[in-house]
Design a protein around this motif. Structure first.
Motif, PDB file in Angstrom:
ATOM      1  N   UNK A 144       0.838  -1.195   0.000  1.00 39.31           N
ATOM      2  CA  UNK A 144       0.000   0.000   0.000  1.00 39.31           C
ATOM      3  C   UNK A 144       0.881   1.256   0.000  1.00 39.31           C
ATOM      4  N   UNK A 145       0.484   2.230  -0.762  1.00 36.42           N
ATOM      5  CA  UNK A 145       1.245   3.472  -0.806  1.00 36.42           C
ATOM      6  C   UNK A 145       0.408   4.612  -0.228  1.00 36.42           C
ATOM      7  N   UNK A 146       1.084   5.673   0.164  1.00 37.64           N
ATOM      8  CA  UNK A 146       0.347   6.886   0.528  1.00 37.64           C
ATOM      9  C   UNK A 146      -0.069   7.572  -0.776  1.00 37.64           C
ATOM     10  N   UNK A 147      -1.003   8.489  -0.681  1.00 33.56           N
ATOM     11  CA  UNK A 147      -1.440   9.232  -1.867  1.00 33.56           C
ATOM     12  C   UNK A 147      -0.249   9.965  -2.494  1.00 33.56           C
ATOM     13  N   UNK A 148       0.598  10.560  -1.650  1.00 32.87           N
ATOM     14  CA  UNK A 148       1.748  11.314  -2.173  1.00 32.87           C
ATOM     15  C   UNK A 148       2.721  10.380  -2.907  1.00 32.87           C
ATOM     16  N   UNK A 149       2.920   9.187  -2.339  1.00 29.67           N
ATOM     17  CA  UNK A 149       3.824   8.222  -3.001  1.00 29.67           C
ATOM     18  C   UNK A 149       3.250   7.782  -4.345  1.00 29.67           C
ATOM     19  N   UNK A 150       1.948   7.499  -4.343  1.00 28.50           N
ATOM     20  CA  UNK A 150       1.315   7.047  -5.588  1.00 28.50           C
ATOM     21  C   UNK A 150       1.403   8.141  -6.660  1.00 28.50           C
ATOM     22  N   UNK A 151       1.173   9.373  -6.249  1.00 32.34           N
ATOM     23  CA  UNK A 151       1.279  10.490  -7.200  1.00 32.34           C
ATOM     24  C   UNK A 151       2.699  10.586  -7.759  1.00 32.34           C
ATOM     25  N   UNK A 152       3.677  10.430  -6.862  1.00 36.52           N
ATOM     26  CA  UNK A 152       5.075  10.620  -7.258  1.00 36.52           C
ATOM     27  C   UNK A 152       5.484   9.667  -8.381  1.00 36.52           C
ATOM     28  N   UNK A 153       5.071   8.392  -8.285  1.00 36.63           N
ATOM     29  CA  UNK A 153       5.537   7.438  -9.310  1.00 36.63           C
ATOM     30  C   UNK A 153       4.558   7.245 -10.467  1.00 36.63           C
ATOM     31  N   UNK A 154       3.432   7.939 -10.442  1.00 38.33           N
ATOM     32  CA  UNK A 154       2.506   7.787 -11.567  1.00 38.33           C
ATOM     33  C   UNK A 154       2.391   9.051 -12.414  1.00 38.33           C
ATOM     34  N   UNK A 155       2.730  10.206 -11.840  1.00 38.48           N
ATOM     35  CA  UNK A 155       2.562  11.456 -12.590  1.00 38.48           C
ATOM     36  C   UNK A 155       3.816  11.773 -13.412  1.00 38.48           C
ATOM     37  N   UNK A 156       3.618  12.047 -14.687  1.00 41.51           N
ATOM     38  CA  UNK A 156       4.776  12.200 -15.577  1.00 41.51           C
ATOM     39  C   UNK A 156       4.720  13.467 -16.425  1.00 41.51           C
ATOM     40  N   UNK A 157       3.775  14.342 -16.148  1.00 40.59           N
ATOM     41  CA  UNK A 157       3.655  15.570 -16.946  1.00 40.59           C
ATOM     42  C   UNK A 157       4.880  16.460 -16.774  1.00 40.59           C
ATOM     43  N   UNK A 158       5.015  17.481 -17.648  1.00 41.15           N
ATOM     44  CA  UNK A 158       6.146  18.407 -17.530  1.00 41.15           C
ATOM     45  C   UNK A 158       6.153  19.038 -16.131  1.00 41.15           C
ATOM     46  N   UNK A 159       7.324  19.104 -15.540  1.00 39.67           N
ATOM     47  CA  UNK A 159       7.431  19.741 -14.226  1.00 39.67           C
ATOM     48  C   UNK A 159       7.258  18.805 -13.054  1.00 39.67           C
ATOM     49  N   UNK A 160       6.765  17.596 -13.271  1.00 39.41           N
ATOM     50  CA  UNK A 160       6.643  16.652 -12.155  1.00 39.41           C
ATOM     51  C   UNK A 160       7.979  15.914 -11.967  1.00 39.41           C
ATOM     52  N   UNK A 161       8.209  15.428 -10.742  1.00 45.96           N
ATOM     53  CA  UNK A 161       9.451  14.681 -10.485  1.00 45.96           C
ATOM     54  C   UNK A 161       9.475  13.394 -11.294  1.00 45.96           C
ATOM     55  N   UNK A 162       8.336  12.689 -11.308  1.00 44.93           N
ATOM     56  CA  UNK A 162       8.269  11.434 -12.056  1.00 44.93           C
ATOM     57  C   UNK A 162       8.488  11.664 -13.547  1.00 44.93           C
ATOM     58  N   UNK A 163       8.005  12.802 -14.034  1.00 47.57           N
ATOM     59  CA  UNK A 163       8.165  13.134 -15.446  1.00 47.57           C
ATOM     60  C   UNK A 163       9.611  13.480 -15.773  1.00 47.57           C
ATOM     61  N   UNK A 164      10.248  14.236 -14.872  1.00 47.24           N
ATOM     62  CA  UNK A 164      11.655  14.598 -15.094  1.00 47.24           C
ATOM     63  C   UNK A 164      12.506  13.323 -15.070  1.00 47.24           C
ATOM     64  N   UNK A 165      12.127  12.408 -14.189  1.00 45.55           N
ATOM     65  CA  UNK A 165      12.835  11.129 -14.059  1.00 45.55           C
ATOM     66  C   UNK A 165      12.728  10.318 -15.364  1.00 45.55           C
ATOM     67  N   UNK A 166      11.511  10.073 -15.854  1.00 45.30           N
ATOM     68  CA  UNK A 166      11.374   9.252 -17.079  1.00 45.30           C
ATOM     69  C   UNK A 166      11.951   9.956 -18.306  1.00 45.30           C
ATOM     70  N   UNK A 167      11.958  11.292 -18.288  1.00 46.50           N
ATOM     71  CA  UNK A 167      12.551  12.033 -19.403  1.00 46.50           C
ATOM     72  C   UNK A 167      14.075  11.926 -19.417  1.00 46.50           C
ATOM     73  N   UNK A 168      14.656  11.355 -18.369  1.00 48.81           N
ATOM     74  CA  UNK A 168      16.113  11.208 -18.324  1.00 48.81           C
ATOM     75  C   UNK A 168      16.603  10.037 -19.174  1.00 48.81           C
TER      76      UNK A 168
END
Ligand SMILES: [Fe+2]
Length: 424
Positions: free
Chosen positions: A1-25
């Protein structure tokens, strides 16, 4: 189980998000080479929420630039390929493959401001039957050089399908060795449509859940699923989580081949699954694979024909007769699409209940959290390939087979890697 913040972090990939900057690497596949032939039409591409157009200019050079014209936003994918670029149909503005504005014909000669205008653009490269892009900052790393990407053309084939859910649900399904015993179960003796072989996996690996184990590898995580076979022997499937958004599940081609799969966000609610089908020894029967795909995937939208709108064409009679566990035919990819799309467009992981068979899911998420944290702390994502010598993955293996009585998964793996190295 994840917290809402954790789930957001690894699922959101739009410009400016951490997850997005990560996958864009990392380089990401955006289209199959077949979709962008020499002389082909420009193609709109959406990736991680960014709307782009992929095109070949009149010298056949590939370019990937912003979809909406920098002038007043008209869709450039309808534009004209001419004069060294792509020309907007609205007022004729012309952009080259690097997004440079070459012409503003509607502006008077002394009032043109081409030098002040630039269309977003990203580098592209062709590899393994796909076109890839790098959307990160700074110098691009290397595209990983896995054997299934560099193999000779007749031994590999690439497909793209669209699935209506978050990319991580795709990765989690491909790396999850426990689900195949249930979701993909077919009547004994029934061949899966994917392999086209007459060998029933069930006859090799039985119906019992496998023992699952993992180990770290240069490319990500190696996953062992050890099955008790009905013949009394132990049958091992090795598949892999390929960091950060790919996997190589073993398929019923046994040791003859496997698939590489990339899961690339279109936005946070849909993704492309790129399948790199690969056979080591003999050429693929591409006509059969294409026919198989066309029977199961709509050419109009690249989504499975079985979809929520038709309740995945579930046939309760087929299910009652035990021809399949799902009542959804024999095409494994459609089973997977059902499982992940019905989790919701972004699975609410605050409501899940993971068990010990989810060890791989936990591991994949851990790797993503750790990598995003490292990127935030150091400014650079981990595992970027810079040195061609490191881009060989000598420890990579995707294979299934019976193991010896004295062996465990890692020992089998070492033996197979030794055999492979000796053969090369
Ligand atoms: Fe599956």
């Amino acid at each position: 189980m994840l917290s809402k913040a954790q789930n957001d972090l690894i699922t959101q990939t739009g410009p400016g998000t951490s997850g997005g900057r990560f996958l864009r690497s990392y380089w990401q596949p955006i289209a199959t080479a077949e979709e962008m032939p020499v002389g082909g039409a420009p193609m709109p591409v959406k990736i991680m929420g960014e709307e782009l157009v992929l095109f070949r200019d009149d010298k056949d050079r590939l370019g990937l630039i912003g979809l909406h014209c920098a002038h007043r936003g008209t869709d450039l994918s309808y534009g004209r390929v001419e004069n060294g670029g792509l020309r907007c149909l609205y007022h004729g503005w012309l952009f080259d493959i690097n997004g440079k504005c070459l012409d503003q014909p509607a502006e008077p000669k002394d009032k043109k401001f081409c030098h002040k205008v630039r269309q977003t653009s990203y580098p592209v490269q062709e590899k393994g039957g796909c076109i890839w892009t790098y959307m990160g900052d700074g110098e691009a790393p290397l595209i990983p050089d896995f054997e299934f990407l560099r193999a000779a053309g007749p031994n590999r084939m690439t497909f793209r399908i669209v699935q209506n859910c978050n990319w991580l649900q795709g990765v989690e399904s491909s790396t999850d060795p426990a689900h195949t015993t249930y979701l993909h179960r077919l009547a004994a003796g029934a061949p899966s449509v994917r392999s086209g072989t007459n060998v029933s996996l069930r006859s090799m690996r039985g119906d019992e859940p496998p023992e699952i184990d993992i180990e770290h590898a240069s490319f990500g995580t190696r996953i062992f699923a050890l099955h008790k076979s009905p013949n009394g022997r132990r049958y091992l499937r090795i598949n892999n989580f390929v960091f950060p958004n790919a996997a190589t599940p073993s398929t019923s081609t046994g040791d003859a081949g496997y698939q590489g799969r990339w899961y690339v966000p279109i936005d946070d609610y849909a993704h492309c699954r790129f399948e790199f089908i690969y056979r080591y020894a003999q050429p693929l029967d591409k006509d059969a694979l294409r026919k198989n795909r066309d029977e199961n995937v709509s050419t109009a939208d690249l989504r499975h024909i079985r979809r929520p709108e038709n309740r995945y064409l579930q046939d309760r009679e087929e299910q009652k007769r035990d021809e399949s566990f799902t009542g959804m035919g024999r095409y494994f990819a459609a089973h997977d699409a059902f499982a992940i799309e019905t989790q919701g467009s972004i699975q609410d992981r605050t409501e899940e209940h993971l068990g010990s068979s989810d060890v791989v899911i936990i591991e994949v998420r851990k790797a993503l959290f750790k990598a995003i944290r490292q990127m935030e702390e150091t400014g650079e994502a981990p595992g970027l390939l810079r040195d061609p010598a490191e881009n060989q993955f000598a420890d990579f293996l995707c294979i299934s087979g019976y193991i010896e009585d004295h062996e465990d998964g890692p020992a089998f793996c070492r033996r197979m890697l030794g055999t492979k190295a000796a053969a090369e």
